[in-house]
Every structure is written in structure tokens, then in C-alpha cells.
Write a protein that holds these residues in place. Structure first.
Motif, PDB file in Angstrom:
ATOM      1  N   ASN A  37       0.793  -1.223   0.000  1.00 19.12           N
ATOM      2  CA  ASN A  37       0.000   0.000   0.000  1.00 19.12           C
ATOM      3  C   ASN A  37       0.833   1.284   0.000  1.00 19.12           C
ATOM      4  OD1 ASN A  37      -2.590  -1.316   0.173  1.00 19.12           O
ATOM      5  ND2 ASN A  37      -2.065  -1.845   2.266  1.00 19.12           N
ATOM      6  N   LEU A  38       2.029   1.226   0.570  1.00 16.00           N
ATOM      7  CA  LEU A  38       2.868   2.420   0.662  1.00 16.00           C
ATOM      8  C   LEU A  38       3.637   2.601  -0.642  1.00 16.00           C
ATOM      9  CD1 LEU A  38       3.490   4.570   2.798  1.00 16.00           C
ATOM     10  CD2 LEU A  38       5.530   3.260   3.397  1.00 16.00           C
ATOM     11  N   ARG A  39       3.606   3.812  -1.166  1.00 17.92           N
ATOM     12  CA  ARG A  39       4.198   4.079  -2.473  1.00 17.92           C
ATOM     13  C   ARG A  39       5.190   5.235  -2.364  1.00 17.92           C
ATOM     14  NH1 ARG A  39       0.470   4.672  -7.741  1.00 17.92           N
ATOM     15  NH2 ARG A  39       0.046   2.565  -7.004  1.00 17.92           N
ATOM     16  N   LEU A  40       6.382   5.049  -2.941  1.00 14.70           N
ATOM     17  CA  LEU A  40       7.400   6.099  -3.015  1.00 14.70           C
ATOM     18  C   LEU A  40       7.642   6.442  -4.475  1.00 14.70           C
ATOM     19  CD1 LEU A  40      10.018   4.792  -0.421  1.00 14.70           C
ATOM     20  CD2 LEU A  40       8.304   6.569  -0.067  1.00 14.70           C
ATOM     21  N   GLN A  41       7.778   7.746  -4.750  1.00 16.99           N
ATOM     22  CA  GLN A  41       8.070   8.197  -6.108  1.00 16.99           C
ATOM     23  C   GLN A  41       9.218   9.201  -6.073  1.00 16.99           C
ATOM     24  OE1 GLN A  41       4.488   9.830  -7.809  1.00 16.99           O
ATOM     25  NE2 GLN A  41       3.772   7.850  -8.560  1.00 16.99           N
ATOM     26  N   PHE A  42      10.091   9.064  -7.043  1.00 12.99           N
ATOM     27  CA  PHE A  42      11.182  10.018  -7.227  1.00 12.99           C
ATOM     28  C   PHE A  42      11.112  10.495  -8.671  1.00 12.99           C
ATOM     29  CE2 PHE A  42      12.447   6.987  -3.981  1.00 12.99           C
ATOM     30  CZ  PHE A  42      12.788   7.830  -2.929  1.00 12.99           C
ATOM     31  N   GLY A  43      11.082  11.823  -8.838  1.00 15.45           N
ATOM     32  CA  GLY A  43      10.869  12.340 -10.183  1.00 15.45           C
ATOM     33  C   GLY A  43      11.800  13.482 -10.551  1.00 15.45           C
ATOM     34  N   LEU A  44      11.981  13.653 -11.849  1.00 10.56           N
ATOM     35  CA  LEU A  44      12.728  14.769 -12.425  1.00 10.56           C
ATOM     36  C   LEU A  44      11.866  15.402 -13.500  1.00 10.56           C
ATOM     37  CD1 LEU A  44      16.264  13.140 -12.874  1.00 10.56           C
ATOM     38  CD2 LEU A  44      15.568  14.757 -11.084  1.00 10.56           C
ATOM     39  N   GLY A  45      11.928  16.744 -13.584  1.00 11.57           N
ATOM     40  CA  GLY A  45      11.124  17.406 -14.592  1.00 11.57           C
ATOM     41  C   GLY A  45      11.473  18.867 -14.707  1.00 11.57           C
ATOM     42  N   VAL A  46      10.509  19.632 -15.178  1.00  9.15           N
ATOM     43  CA  VAL A  46      10.710  21.064 -15.361  1.00  9.15           C
ATOM     44  C   VAL A  46       9.412  21.773 -14.992  1.00  9.15           C
ATOM     45  CG1 VAL A  46      10.041  20.975 -17.798  1.00  9.15           C
ATOM     46  CG2 VAL A  46      11.476  22.852 -16.977  1.00  9.15           C
ATOM     47  N   SER A  47       9.557  22.965 -14.397  1.00  9.77           N
ATOM     48  CA  SER A  47       8.400  23.756 -13.991  1.00  9.77           C
ATOM     49  C   SER A  47       8.547  25.175 -14.521  1.00  9.77           C
ATOM     50  CB  SER A  47       8.278  23.782 -12.463  1.00  9.77           C
ATOM     51  OG  SER A  47       7.256  24.669 -12.050  1.00  9.77           O
ATOM     52  N   SER A  48       7.410  25.759 -14.836  1.00 13.38           N
ATOM     53  CA  SER A  48       7.422  27.176 -15.202  1.00 13.38           C
ATOM     54  C   SER A  48       7.520  28.020 -13.938  1.00 13.38           C
ATOM     55  CB  SER A  48       6.150  27.528 -15.973  1.00 13.38           C
ATOM     56  OG  SER A  48       5.010  27.388 -15.134  1.00 13.38           O
ATOM     57  N   SER A  49       7.884  29.287 -14.099  1.00 17.51           N
ATOM     58  CA  SER A  49       7.924  30.245 -12.994  1.00 17.51           C
ATOM     59  C   SER A  49       7.765  31.640 -13.591  1.00 17.51           C
ATOM     60  CB  SER A  49       9.248  30.125 -12.229  1.00 17.51           C
ATOM     61  OG  SER A  49      10.279  30.804 -12.912  1.00 17.51           O
ATOM     62  N   PRO A  50       7.503  32.643 -12.763  1.00 15.80           N
ATOM     63  CA  PRO A  50       7.404  34.006 -13.310  1.00 15.80           C
ATOM     64  C   PRO A  50       8.713  34.491 -13.929  1.00 15.80           C
ATOM     65  CG  PRO A  50       6.525  33.890 -11.075  1.00 15.80           C
ATOM     66  CD  PRO A  50       7.212  32.607 -11.330  1.00 15.80           C
ATOM     67  N   PHE A  51       9.823  33.782 -13.632  1.00 26.17           N
ATOM     68  CA  PHE A  51      11.132  34.238 -14.096  1.00 26.17           C
ATOM     69  C   PHE A  51      11.698  33.352 -15.199  1.00 26.17           C
ATOM     70  CE2 PHE A  51      11.052  34.486  -9.288  1.00 26.17           C
ATOM     71  CZ  PHE A  51      10.328  35.665  -9.266  1.00 26.17           C
ATOM     72  N   GLY A  52      10.960  32.271 -15.562  1.00 28.49           N
ATOM     73  CA  GLY A  52      11.428  31.350 -16.589  1.00 28.49           C
ATOM     74  C   GLY A  52      11.388  29.916 -16.086  1.00 28.49           C
ATOM     75  N   GLY A  53      11.784  28.994 -16.944  1.00 25.50           N
ATOM     76  CA  GLY A  53      11.732  27.586 -16.585  1.00 25.50           C
ATOM     77  C   GLY A  53      12.772  27.198 -15.553  1.00 25.50           C
ATOM     78  N   ILE A  54      12.424  26.197 -14.704  1.00 23.22           N
ATOM     79  CA  ILE A  54      13.328  25.723 -13.652  1.00 23.22           C
ATOM     80  C   ILE A  54      13.310  24.195 -13.651  1.00 23.22           C
ATOM     81  CG2 ILE A  54      13.860  25.735 -11.187  1.00 23.22           C
ATOM     82  CD1 ILE A  54      12.289  28.321 -10.920  1.00 23.22           C
ATOM     83  N   PRO A  55      14.467  23.537 -13.775  1.00 24.36           N
ATOM     84  CA  PRO A  55      14.507  22.081 -13.591  1.00 24.36           C
ATOM     85  C   PRO A  55      14.156  21.737 -12.137  1.00 24.36           C
ATOM     86  CG  PRO A  55      16.490  22.867 -14.691  1.00 24.36           C
ATOM     87  CD  PRO A  55      15.782  24.080 -14.168  1.00 24.36           C
ATOM     88  N   ILE A  56      13.396  20.669 -11.949  1.00 23.02           N
ATOM     89  CA  ILE A  56      12.949  20.324 -10.595  1.00 23.02           C
ATOM     90  C   ILE A  56      13.215  18.844 -10.319  1.00 23.02           C
ATOM     91  CG2 ILE A  56      11.167  22.104 -10.458  1.00 23.02           C
ATOM     92  CD1 ILE A  56       9.094  19.950 -11.160  1.00 23.02           C
ATOM     93  N   ALA A  57      13.299  18.534  -9.024  1.00 23.31           N
ATOM     94  CA  ALA A  57      13.355  17.157  -8.531  1.00 23.31           C
ATOM     95  C   ALA A  57      12.283  17.027  -7.461  1.00 23.31           C
ATOM     96  CB  ALA A  57      14.731  16.832  -7.964  1.00 23.31           C
TER      97      ALA A  57
END
Length: 318
Positions: free
Chosen positions: A167-187
Motif C-alpha cells: 500500500n505504501l508508495r514512493l516516487q522520485f521524479g525529475l522534470g521542469v516547472s514554469s515560474s514568473p522568471f522562466g523555466g526551472i529544472p525540478i526534482a
């Protein structure tokens, strides 16, 4: 249709011997006894009486005829007028014995008496036999068919596994997010219970420099992001969840390591997971913004954020 099937089945049972008539006759009742008797008189017949009782229990539509007999003995008082009462009394004794000893349904027993001119123990008896006459079977079946329906209640029981690994689930992710100042890579790192509710922490940072003009001075800057979310999936089979949380985004001067622009505020939106390894989040982010040198922040209520994340899931097989 139902009535015909039942009639056919019972007739077949009778013809093939499943419910052939059975009869037990208990003789040698004491002379003049018709109301009570020593129960030992039934001992030699217990197995046969039980067989009849079992047949009645197995076939509730059958009936047993209990017959009491009296001989032609002449009494001083009322002469032989006493005998019919003795015969009926002996039948009642056997009836009560079947009910109390073998739990026979009283509605399956028919009482009758029989008088004889002969004298002696063989004529002072009580007997029982299975009535194979089906003349009233249709009426009985009609009563069964016309009974009011019995309401049935069913409770669905769902198996709930107590195994945390399932039942317990762990996720680890990488991606990109927008922001008022431009795109930011995220973890992102997420912990969840089944495919229902998740708690997520997100950090982001750019690896390249950007330019920011601060009062005529060009500054090298990088962007960073930190936030926390709760994601709730209200429908089991629909991979769309509700996202709520808080996020802070900054543009940092690399020379002074202080922010030159700041945006901070709550988020509320939706997250879609079209594939097990991919999620897309769109959220409304009414934030407060501040620039370096400003004494007060300003509200910005028309800001939206979009992020795309690929992730690896561990556990949570359920």
C-alpha cells in the motif's frame, strides 16, 4: 412451471422409493390406558420411529397419519363406549412422543382412531405411517408460491490488505516547472498511500546563468524553487488528482547570493497521470512578488504554473 417441476420431482421420488410409505405399529398398550403410558413401550421401535421422523424432516410437504386402536373389551362402566376414547388417547400419546423426542413438526401429523371387535394386545395399539397421498399437494404448493418475498440483504466485504509494502508508495521524479522568471529544472520526492493520497516535496535550481538589470548593473542570476504539495485522487480509476500546497520561487544574484526577484504563495490545481511514469500539473498560483530594494511585496493574482515530471515508483502494488 415451478409447480409442475415440484410435482414431477415428488412423484418421481415416491415411485423410485425415496419416500416410500413407512409404518410402525406399537402393540400391547396396557388395558384401559389411553392418557399416559410408560415410555419404555417405545424403546423397541425407536430406530423405526426415527426413520419416519427423518423422512418428514427431509420432505416437509409429506404428512404422517397416527392411528390409535382399541379392542372390543367390555368395561363395567359404559361398556364398550370407553374404547373410542382410549383409541384416540393412544394416538395422541404417540403424536406427542414424535414431537418431543424427534422434533417432528406438529402440522405434519394427522390423528385418527380405529375400533376393533377383537380382544387382546394386538388390537390395543398406536401406529404411524407416511401418507403418500398427494391429493392436496397442489394446494400446499400454491401456498408456498404465494408467500411474500423474503428480502435479502447483502453486504459487500472488501479485502483490505494490511501489508505496508503493498500500500505504501514512493516516487522520485525529475522534470521542469514554469515560474514568473522562466523555466526551472525540478526534482520531486513523493510518499503516498495506494493511488489515493500523496505528500510531495519539490526543489528546483537552474544550472545556467541569466541576466538581471539591477539599477543599471547587470547581475548574473540563477533561479531556485522549493515547495510542498498534497495530491488527492478522488476516483480510483481516473488518473486525475487535486493538488494543493505552497511554493516559493526566487531569482538569486550570484555575486551577492541574495534574491533580486521573489514570488511566493499557495497553489491549487490538477495533476494528470496519463502514464505510470509521467505526470502533468497545472495550478493557479496567486502569489506575492517582491523585487530587491522594495519595501513591500505586491499581490499578483493572475499567475499560473505548469510542470511536467517523469518519475520512478517503488512499492504500492495495490
Amino acid at each position: 412451471m415451478f409447480k409442475s417441476m415440484i410435482l414431477t420431482a415428488i412423484c418421481f421420488a415416491l415411485l423410485t422409493g425415496i419416500a416410500l410409505p413407512q409404518e410402525v405399529i406399537i402393540k400391547d398398550f396396557p388395558l384401559g390406558v389411553g392418557g399416559s403410558v410408560n415410555r419404555d413401550i417405545f424403546k423397541p421401535y425407536l430406530s423405526d420411529l426415527k426413520a419416519i421422523s427423518d423422512t418428514l424432516s427431509k420432505y416437509p410437504l409429506l404428512r404422517a397419519i397416527v392411528t390409535g386402536g382399541a379392542d372390543g373389551h367390555t368395561y363395567r362402566e359404559n361398556n364398550d363406549a370407553v374404547n373410542p376414547g382410549l383409541a384416540l388417547g393412544r394416538a395422541h400419546i404417540l403424536r406427542e412422543f414424535l414431537i418431543t423426542r424427534f422434533n417432528v413438526d406438529s402440522t405434519q401429523i394427522i390423528i385418527q382412531s380405529e375400533d376393533n371387535n377383537g380382544k387382546g394386545g394386538p388390537y390395543r395399539f398406536a401406529g404411524v405411517c407416511i401418507d403418500s397421498n398427494l391429493h392436496d399437494l397442489e394446494a400446499r404448493l400454491e401456498k408456498v408460491e404465494n408467500r411474500p418475498p423474503v428480502e435479502k440483504h447483502f453486504t459487500e466485504v472488501k479485502e483490505i490488505s494490511g501489508n505496508a509494502e503493498e500500500n505504501l508508495r514512493l516516487q522520485f521524479g525529475l522534470g521542469v516547472s514554469s515560474s514568473p522568471f522562466g523555466g526551472i529544472p525540478i526534482a520531486a520526492a513523493t510518499i503516498g498511500w495506494k493511488q489515493i493520497i500523496f505528500a510531495e516535496g519539490v526543489v528546483g535550481h537552474t544550472f545556467w546563468n541569466s541576466d538581471f538589470d539591477f539599477r543599471g548593473t547587470e547581475l548574473d542570476t540563477k533561479r531556485r524553487l522549493v515547495g510542498g504539495h498534497i495530491i488527492f485522487y478522488p476516483v480510483d480509476d481516473l488518473p486525475v488528482g487535486i493538488v494543493g500546497g505552497w511554493v516559493r520561487m526566487e531569482e538569486i544574484s550570484q555575486d551577492y547570493y541574495e534574491y533580486v526577484r521573489l514570488s511566493e504563495g499557495p497553489i491549487l490545481g490538477l495533476r494528470a497521470t496519463p502514464f505510470k511514469f509521467l505526470s502533468i500539473t497545472g495550478a493557479y498560483n496567486p502569489s506575492n512578488r517582491r523585487f530587491a530594494g522594495d519595501n513591500r511585496s505586491k499581490a499578483n493574482n493572475d499567475q499560473f504554473l505548469l510542470s511536467v515530471t517523469t518519475h520512478l515508483t517503488l512499492g504500492g502494488q495495490k
